[in-house]
Design a protein around this motif. Structure first.
Motif, PDB file in Angstrom:
ATOM      1  N   SER A  27      -4.626   1.030   4.170  1.00 57.91           N
ATOM      2  CA  SER A  27      -5.573   2.014   3.605  1.00 57.91           C
ATOM      3  C   SER A  27      -6.888   1.328   3.239  1.00 57.91           C
ATOM      4  CB  SER A  27      -4.971   2.731   2.395  1.00 57.91           C
ATOM      5  OG  SER A  27      -4.983   1.914   1.246  1.00 57.91           O
ATOM      6  N   GLU A  28      -6.788   0.099   2.736  1.00 55.82           N
ATOM      7  CA  GLU A  28      -8.006  -0.655   2.378  1.00 55.82           C
ATOM      8  C   GLU A  28      -8.791  -1.029   3.637  1.00 55.82           C
ATOM      9  OE1 GLU A  28      -9.126  -1.231  -0.648  1.00 55.82           O
ATOM     10  OE2 GLU A  28      -7.388  -0.317  -1.609  1.00 55.82           O
ATOM     11  N   LYS A  29      -8.065  -1.496   4.625  1.00 57.09           N
ATOM     12  CA  LYS A  29      -8.709  -1.979   5.859  1.00 57.09           C
ATOM     13  C   LYS A  29      -9.473  -0.877   6.600  1.00 57.09           C
ATOM     14  CE  LYS A  29      -6.952  -5.579   8.885  1.00 57.09           C
ATOM     15  NZ  LYS A  29      -7.017  -6.782   8.101  1.00 57.09           N
ATOM     16  N   PHE A  30      -8.909   0.332   6.615  1.00 63.22           N
ATOM     17  CA  PHE A  30      -9.496   1.405   7.432  1.00 63.22           C
ATOM     18  C   PHE A  30     -10.082   2.551   6.592  1.00 63.22           C
ATOM     19  CE2 PHE A  30      -6.492  -0.768  10.187  1.00 63.22           C
ATOM     20  CZ  PHE A  30      -7.203  -0.900  11.374  1.00 63.22           C
ATOM     21  N   ASN A  31     -10.155   2.352   5.270  1.00 62.80           N
ATOM     22  CA  ASN A  31     -10.652   3.408   4.374  1.00 62.80           C
ATOM     23  C   ASN A  31      -9.887   4.723   4.529  1.00 62.80           C
ATOM     24  OD1 ASN A  31     -12.123   4.756   2.438  1.00 62.80           O
ATOM     25  ND2 ASN A  31     -13.852   5.195   3.791  1.00 62.80           N
ATOM     26  N   LEU A  32      -8.563   4.623   4.374  1.00 61.60           N
ATOM     27  CA  LEU A  32      -7.700   5.805   4.471  1.00 61.60           C
ATOM     28  C   LEU A  32      -7.180   6.151   3.071  1.00 61.60           C
ATOM     29  CD1 LEU A  32      -5.455   4.590   7.456  1.00 61.60           C
ATOM     30  CD2 LEU A  32      -7.669   5.765   7.592  1.00 61.60           C
ATOM     31  N   LEU A  33      -6.950   7.417   2.826  1.00 63.19           N
ATOM     32  CA  LEU A  33      -6.297   7.805   1.579  1.00 63.19           C
ATOM     33  C   LEU A  33      -4.810   7.472   1.706  1.00 63.19           C
ATOM     34  CD1 LEU A  33      -6.554   9.232  -1.201  1.00 63.19           C
ATOM     35  CD2 LEU A  33      -5.985  11.378  -0.029  1.00 63.19           C
ATOM     36  N   HIS A  34      -4.259   6.807   0.701  1.00 61.32           N
ATOM     37  CA  HIS A  34      -2.853   6.366   0.736  1.00 61.32           C
ATOM     38  C   HIS A  34      -1.961   7.305  -0.074  1.00 61.32           C
ATOM     39  CE1 HIS A  34       0.296   3.247  -0.824  1.00 61.32           C
ATOM     40  NE2 HIS A  34       0.807   4.041   0.077  1.00 61.32           N
ATOM     41  N   SER A  35      -1.011   7.886   0.614  1.00 59.28           N
ATOM     42  CA  SER A  35      -0.103   8.823  -0.041  1.00 59.28           C
ATOM     43  C   SER A  35       1.331   8.297   0.069  1.00 59.28           C
ATOM     44  CB  SER A  35      -0.267  10.175   0.660  1.00 59.28           C
ATOM     45  OG  SER A  35       0.737  11.052   0.298  1.00 59.28           O
ATOM     46  N   ASP A  36       1.922   7.966  -1.070  1.00 62.83           N
ATOM     47  CA  ASP A  36       3.291   7.428  -1.131  1.00 62.83           C
ATOM     48  C   ASP A  36       4.217   8.573  -1.524  1.00 62.83           C
ATOM     49  OD1 ASP A  36       5.692   6.342  -1.927  1.00 62.83           O
ATOM     50  OD2 ASP A  36       4.861   5.053  -3.485  1.00 62.83           O
ATOM     51  N   THR A  37       4.835   9.198  -0.520  1.00 66.52           N
ATOM     52  CA  THR A  37       5.600  10.413  -0.822  1.00 66.52           C
ATOM     53  C   THR A  37       6.891  10.114  -1.601  1.00 66.52           C
ATOM     54  OG1 THR A  37       6.798  10.416   1.291  1.00 66.52           O
ATOM     55  CG2 THR A  37       4.695  11.587   1.220  1.00 66.52           C
ATOM     56  N   LYS A 131     -11.662   8.124   5.921  1.00 74.09           N
ATOM     57  CA  LYS A 131     -11.648   8.123   7.397  1.00 74.09           C
ATOM     58  C   LYS A 131     -10.320   8.637   7.941  1.00 74.09           C
ATOM     59  CE  LYS A 131     -15.570   5.950   8.459  1.00 74.09           C
ATOM     60  NZ  LYS A 131     -16.039   4.811   7.774  1.00 74.09           N
ATOM     61  N   GLY A 132      -9.375   8.846   7.030  1.00 74.81           N
ATOM     62  CA  GLY A 132      -8.075   9.343   7.462  1.00 74.81           C
ATOM     63  C   GLY A 132      -7.097   9.313   6.314  1.00 74.81           C
ATOM     64  N   LEU A 133      -5.836   9.562   6.677  1.00 75.43           N
ATOM     65  CA  LEU A 133      -4.759   9.604   5.684  1.00 75.43           C
ATOM     66  C   LEU A 133      -3.641   8.694   6.172  1.00 75.43           C
ATOM     67  CD1 LEU A 133      -3.281  11.106   3.256  1.00 75.43           C
ATOM     68  CD2 LEU A 133      -2.450  12.709   5.003  1.00 75.43           C
ATOM     69  N   ILE A 134      -3.110   7.848   5.280  1.00 78.14           N
ATOM     70  CA  ILE A 134      -1.894   7.103   5.623  1.00 78.14           C
ATOM     71  C   ILE A 134      -0.820   7.573   4.663  1.00 78.14           C
ATOM     72  CG2 ILE A 134      -2.579   5.031   4.255  1.00 78.14           C
ATOM     73  CD1 ILE A 134      -1.025   3.414   6.503  1.00 78.14           C
ATOM     74  N   MET A 135       0.242   8.131   5.233  1.00 77.12           N
ATOM     75  CA  MET A 135       1.308   8.694   4.402  1.00 77.12           C
ATOM     76  C   MET A 135       2.615   8.001   4.730  1.00 77.12           C
ATOM     77  SD  MET A 135       2.334  12.684   3.916  1.00 77.12           S
ATOM     78  CE  MET A 135       1.012  13.050   2.775  1.00 77.12           C
ATOM     79  N   GLU A 136       3.319   7.568   3.685  1.00 74.66           N
ATOM     80  CA  GLU A 136       4.592   6.865   3.892  1.00 74.66           C
ATOM     81  C   GLU A 136       5.743   7.648   3.295  1.00 74.66           C
ATOM     82  OE1 GLU A 136       5.661   4.018   0.984  1.00 74.66           O
ATOM     83  OE2 GLU A 136       3.586   3.790   0.323  1.00 74.66           O
ATOM     84  N   GLY A 137       6.916   7.519   3.923  1.00 77.39           N
ATOM     85  CA  GLY A 137       8.086   8.218   3.398  1.00 77.39           C
ATOM     86  C   GLY A 137       9.286   8.055   4.304  1.00 77.39           C
ATOM     87  N   ARG A 138      10.020   9.160   4.484  1.00 74.67           N
ATOM     88  CA  ARG A 138      11.225   9.114   5.317  1.00 74.67           C
ATOM     89  C   ARG A 138      11.120  10.044   6.523  1.00 74.67           C
ATOM     90  NH1 ARG A 138      11.526   6.309   1.512  1.00 74.67           N
ATOM     91  NH2 ARG A 138      13.336   5.368   0.491  1.00 74.67           N
ATOM     92  N   ASP A 139      10.271  11.082   6.386  1.00 72.24           N
ATOM     93  CA  ASP A 139      10.229  12.135   7.413  1.00 72.24           C
ATOM     94  C   ASP A 139       8.784  12.464   7.797  1.00 72.24           C
ATOM     95  OD1 ASP A 139       9.427  13.175   5.000  1.00 72.24           O
ATOM     96  OD2 ASP A 139      10.512  15.069   5.203  1.00 72.24           O
ATOM     97  N   ILE A 140       7.880  11.512   7.578  1.00 72.21           N
ATOM     98  CA  ILE A 140       6.458  11.828   7.801  1.00 72.21           C
ATOM     99  C   ILE A 140       6.175  12.001   9.298  1.00 72.21           C
ATOM    100  CG2 ILE A 140       4.062  11.191   7.254  1.00 72.21           C
ATOM    101  CD1 ILE A 140       6.052  11.642   4.817  1.00 72.21           C
ATOM    102  N   GLY A 141       6.640  11.042  10.098  1.00 71.20           N
ATOM    103  CA  GLY A 141       6.391  11.130  11.546  1.00 71.20           C
ATOM    104  C   GLY A 141       7.287  12.129  12.249  1.00 71.20           C
ATOM    105  N   SER A 142       8.334  12.600  11.565  1.00 69.31           N
ATOM    106  CA  SER A 142       9.243  13.546  12.222  1.00 69.31           C
ATOM    107  C   SER A 142       8.994  14.981  11.770  1.00 69.31           C
ATOM    108  CB  SER A 142      10.705  13.163  11.941  1.00 69.31           C
ATOM    109  OG  SER A 142      10.931  13.074  10.543  1.00 69.31           O
ATOM    110  N   ALA A 143       8.793  15.197  10.454  1.00 70.64           N
ATOM    111  CA  ALA A 143       8.722  16.576   9.946  1.00 70.64           C
ATOM    112  C   ALA A 143       7.377  16.956   9.335  1.00 70.64           C
ATOM    113  CB  ALA A 143       9.814  16.784   8.894  1.00 70.64           C
TER     114      ALA A 143
END
Ligand code: DC
Length: 221
Positions: A27-37, A131-143
């Motif tokens: 998130s720091e490198k690319f200026n993304l909002l970091h969302s820790d679900t 510049k974007g959103l980075i979201m982490e969790g268990r089902d972010i890329g699937s659901a």
């Protein structure tokens, strides 16, 4: 003016796989909002426990969910979820929450409430000029964001992950949580088809971050 498109990066993986540290650095490198679900599920689980509501009492959970208003507070590049105007503190990392969170996370209505909130974070990021959103969790890329521009799946040997948690001073049964998270009916933990899997067992955080950053840089320029 930048012509680079807004990007969405999904990072999934089991407990203590290195998602948060990696997402924070990216998130720091690319200026993304970091969302820790995970912190959102933890905050809801903690709130339920505070109200004396068990994960076995679905009616009480559903009724409590109706009374909770979810909003976002941005600090630096981190998006914290506010529960009726309040951001939960360190209590969300307690042993009691570690033990209960996967059970609460298996309740469909609770996941649905968070799903709508999680998806809305892309607009929050846009509105705040990220510049974007980075979201982490268990089902972010699937659901949550199956069409994300980048989808990563981090994993590591359970023994290594337990060691990482213990080093942070947290009592956490990572394999037990993984078992519950991967076996629930609704949006279980899984490596989504097409996601880039990275095994971090023998990698430093810097090595994982540089692999992820190289892929993002190559495909977004
Ligand atoms: O990332 P974490 O370990 O803080 O997550 C805590 C729990 O929240 C995890 O065991 C399962 C649940 N969770 C989930 O079900 N879906 C997500 N997208 C994120 C977390």
């Amino acid at each position: 003016m930048s012509t680079q498109p807004f990007i969405i990066v999904a990072i999934d993986g089991g407990a203590a796989a290195g998602k948060s540290s990696t997402a924070r650095a990216i998130s720091e490198k690319f200026n993304l909002l970091h969302s820790d679900t995970g912190s959102y599920f933890r905050a809801l689980a903690s709130e339920m426990l505070k109200r004396g509501i068990s994960y076995t009492d679905h009616e009480a959970v559903i009724s409590a969910l109706k009374s909770l208003n979810l909003s976002t507070r941005i600090t630096g590049r981190r998006a914290d979820m506010e529960l009726s105007g309040h951001v939960a503190g360190e209590e969300i990392r307690s042993a009691a929450v570690n033990q209960a969170v996967s059970h609460f996370a298996a309740i469909t209505e609770l996941r649905e409430k968070l799903k709508a909130y999680e998806r809305s974070q892309a607009d929050v990021a846009r509105a705040h000029g990220f510049k974007g959103l980075i979201m982490e969790g268990r089902d972010i890329g699937s659901a949550i964001f199956p069409d994300a521009d980048f989808r990563f799946y981090l994993h590591a040997d359970p023994e290594e992950r337990s060691k990482r948690r213990a080093k942070e001073g947290h009592l956490d049964k990572v394999s037990e949580r993984d078992r519950l998270d991967s076996s629930r009916a609704k949006d279980p933990l899984a490596c989504p088809p097409g996601a880039i899997a990275i095994d971090s067992t023998f990698l430093s955080l810097e090595e994982v971050v540089s692999q992820v950053a190289a892929i993002i840089s190559k495909q977004s320029t």
